[in-house]
Design a protein around this motif. Structure first.
Motif, mmCIF file in Angstrom:
data_model
loop_
_atom_site.group_PDB
_atom_site.id
_atom_site.type_symbol
_atom_site.label_atom_id
_atom_site.label_comp_id
_atom_site.label_asym_id
_atom_site.label_seq_id
_atom_site.Cartn_x
_atom_site.Cartn_y
_atom_site.Cartn_z
ATOM 1 N N GLU A 1 0.832 -1.211 0.000
ATOM 2 C CA GLU A 1 0.000 0.000 0.000
ATOM 3 C C GLU A 1 0.862 1.256 0.000
ATOM 4 O OE1 GLU A 1 -3.107 0.167 2.943
ATOM 5 O OE2 GLU A 1 -3.499 -1.981 2.735
ATOM 6 N N GLU B 1 -1.177 3.386 -4.026
ATOM 7 C CA GLU B 1 -2.115 4.445 -3.643
ATOM 8 C C GLU B 1 -2.980 3.973 -2.480
ATOM 9 O OE1 GLU B 1 -4.348 5.373 -7.160
ATOM 10 O OE2 GLU B 1 -2.743 6.616 -7.959
ATOM 11 N N VAL B 2 -3.392 4.938 -1.660
ATOM 12 C CA VAL B 2 -4.271 4.676 -0.518
ATOM 13 C C VAL B 2 -5.384 5.710 -0.570
ATOM 14 C CG1 VAL B 2 -4.402 4.627 1.995
ATOM 15 C CG2 VAL B 2 -2.341 3.842 0.861
ATOM 16 N N THR B 3 -6.618 5.292 -0.306
ATOM 17 C CA THR B 3 -7.740 6.223 -0.281
ATOM 18 C C THR B 3 -8.219 6.387 1.157
ATOM 19 O OG1 THR B 3 -8.404 5.583 -2.509
ATOM 20 C CG2 THR B 3 -10.048 6.708 -1.166
ATOM 21 N N THR C 1 -7.540 10.150 -2.663
ATOM 22 C CA THR C 1 -6.455 9.226 -2.973
ATOM 23 C C THR C 1 -5.118 9.878 -2.666
ATOM 24 O OG1 THR C 1 -7.779 8.206 -4.711
ATOM 25 C CG2 THR C 1 -5.413 7.825 -4.792
ATOM 26 N N TYR C 2 -4.277 9.133 -1.965
ATOM 27 C CA TYR C 2 -2.935 9.589 -1.596
ATOM 28 C C TYR C 2 -1.903 8.715 -2.289
ATOM 29 C CZ TYR C 2 -4.910 12.283 2.264
ATOM 30 O OH TYR C 2 -5.609 13.180 3.017
ATOM 31 N N ARG C 3 -0.768 9.335 -2.580
ATOM 32 C CA ARG C 3 0.342 8.623 -3.196
ATOM 33 C C ARG C 3 1.633 9.226 -2.673
ATOM 34 N NH1 ARG C 3 0.127 9.444 -9.231
ATOM 35 N NH2 ARG C 3 -1.789 8.288 -8.973
ATOM 36 N N PRO D 1 -2.133 14.009 -1.282
ATOM 37 C CA PRO D 1 -3.294 13.791 -2.160
ATOM 38 C C PRO D 1 -2.860 13.882 -3.620
ATOM 39 C CG PRO D 1 -3.796 15.436 -0.473
ATOM 40 C CD PRO D 1 -2.325 15.168 -0.404
#
Length: 73
Positions: free
Chosen positions: A37, A41-43, A48-50, A72
């Protein structure tokens, strides 16, 4: 046990990365994410974050230690 044997026996899903969120609804949160993760990407809260893997990756000093920054998209 040799170091190589220990690495081969390690379950990749058990590897975590300390991350800190900058911006959006998760701003200021810090925690451990599975490596899969943290490198994708993580939501959180619909955002959504990267992370920027670099080189070098963007990191910040946190009370828990150096953490990879997730922003974000």
């Amino acid at each position: 046990m040799e170091r190589g044997e220990a690495m081969a026996a390690m379950d990749p899903s058990s590897i975590t990365v300390l991350v800190t969120f900058v911006g959006g609804p998760a701003d200021g949160r810090t925690g451990h994410l599975p490596l899969s993760e943290a490198t994708s990407e993580v939501t959180v809260g619909g955002v959504t974050y990267r992370c920027d893997p670099g080189p070098p990756p963007e990191v910040r000093d946190t009370p828990e230690g150096l953490a990879q920054v997730m922003r974000p998209v």
